[in-house]
Scaffold this active site. Structure first.
Site, short mmCIF file in Angstrom:
data_model
loop_
_atom_site.label_atom_id
_atom_site.label_comp_id
_atom_site.label_asym_id
_atom_site.label_seq_id
_atom_site.Cartn_x
_atom_site.Cartn_y
_atom_site.Cartn_z
N HIS A 126 0.83 -1.20 0.00
CA HIS A 126 0.00 0.00 0.00
C HIS A 126 0.87 1.25 0.00
O HIS A 126 0.57 2.23 -0.71
CB HIS A 126 -0.92 0.01 1.21
CG HIS A 126 -1.61 1.34 1.41
ND1 HIS A 126 -2.70 1.74 0.66
CD2 HIS A 126 -1.33 2.37 2.25
CE1 HIS A 126 -3.07 2.95 1.04
NE2 HIS A 126 -2.25 3.36 1.99
N GLU A 127 1.93 1.25 0.79
CA GLU A 127 2.79 2.43 0.89
C GLU A 127 3.52 2.71 -0.41
O GLU A 127 3.92 3.85 -0.67
CB GLU A 127 3.82 2.24 2.01
CG GLU A 127 3.24 2.01 3.40
CD GLU A 127 2.45 3.19 3.92
OE1 GLU A 127 2.69 4.33 3.44
OE2 GLU A 127 1.59 2.99 4.79
#
Length: 324
Positions: A139-140
């Protein structure tokens, strides 16, 4: 007169020795430092190998794992090179800034410095930890979008450095002073940011990241180590992500009152709860869950309960104050 001076000097030296001997050695009390020689770090920040250091409820990091499953306790028995490539299918796409950077070998080499990672508990716990770690870091670093080829959750590990025009992320600190001309914006799988994170991370992994923060974006092993350091290190009142996903963390009465129950959702709360949790449905939280479900499917494990943090009160700002 000389005897009194000698006595006073001896007393002073003894006090200084006692003070230096009493300084905590590891864990959150010592900036994320790790114990040497395979010792456990106690909840009070001391290194040792007895139950007072390593036992349930006494150990904060470098704790002994659970029973080793058939097939060996090493990380490669849980995630193979082909699985890594399947999970991070488009990380080497031409459009990705991190093309060619994130490799399976770098991940495995980095994980050797964190022997409890992916090796603690039964096979289910181990697979969930791998899935959760890659979900949160994907996600990051995601480069995916709703209609992306193979879906949005096949595009983790696309980015290497924080996008846009990040500032220097320097907070005045006597313990972790910023180096002239250095910037501490997000880098690597967990997008570690701020000098007060680069400092203790570097100390824990044996690299001067205050003076050389870009090592997180130029050395793949150090890059993975920065993410694993964050994953394995508790920061009171937060548990470590590791302890949550393997089932070691038990919520307090305050945690239960805040709806912080064991599961993937608490890990999101640890990382970025101040911005994402307690807000009902949040697209960022759902993106993290989407990655997690996909990786659990690839690894052949159920995702467990309590995946969301929409009804949880935040622990407060995460170590990563600004994330995607």
């Amino acid at each position: 007169m000389r005897l009194r001076e000698f006595t006073a000097l001896s007393s002073l030296l003894f006090s200084l020795l006692l003070l230096s001997a009493s300084a905590e050695q590891c864990g959150s009390q010592a900036g994320g430092a790790r114990c040497a020689s395979g010792l456990c770090c106690s909840k009070f920040g001391w290194c040792g190998n007895t139950n007072d250091y390593c036992g349930p409820g006494n150990c904060q990091s470098q704790c002994p794992g659970g029973p080793t499953p058939p097939g060996g306790g090493d990380l490669g028995s849980i995630i193979s090179s082909s699985m890594f490539d399947q999970m991070l299918k488009h990380r080497n796409d031409n459009a990705c800034q991190g093309k060619g950077f994130y490799s399976y070998n770098a991940f495995i080499n980095a994980a050797r410095s964190f022997p409890g990672f992916g090796t603690s508990g039964d096979t289910t716990a181990r697979k969930r930890e791998i899935a959760a770690f890659f979900a949160q870091t994907s996600h990051e670093t995601t480069g995916g979008w709703a209609t992306a080829p193979d879906g949005p959750y096949a595009w983790g590990y696309c980015w290497l450095r924080e996008q846009g025009s990040p500032g220097d992320y320097c907070t005045p600190s006597g313990q972790w002073p910023c180096a002239p001309g250095r910037k501490y914006f997000g880098r690597g799988p967990i997008q570690i940011s701020h000098n007060y994170n680069y400092g203790p991370c570097g100390r824990a992994i044996g690299v001067d990241l205050l003076n050389n923060p870009d090592l997180v974006a130029t050395d793949p092993v150090i890059s993975f180590k920065s993410a694993l350091w964050f994953w394995m290190t508790p920061q009171s009142p937060k548990p470590s992500c590791h302890d949550v996903i393997i089932g070691r963390w038990q919520p307090s009465s305050a945690d239960r009152a805040a709806n912080r129950l064991p599961g993937f959702g608490v890990i999101t709360n640890i990382i970025n709860g101040g911005l994402e949790c307690g807000r009902g449905t949040d697209s960022r939280v759902q993106d993290r869950i989407g990655f997690y479900r996909r990786y659990c499917s690839i690894l052949g494990v159920s995702p467990g309960d309590n995946l969301d943090c929409g009804n949880q009160r935040s622990f407060g700002n995460g170590l990563l104050v600004d994330t995607m």
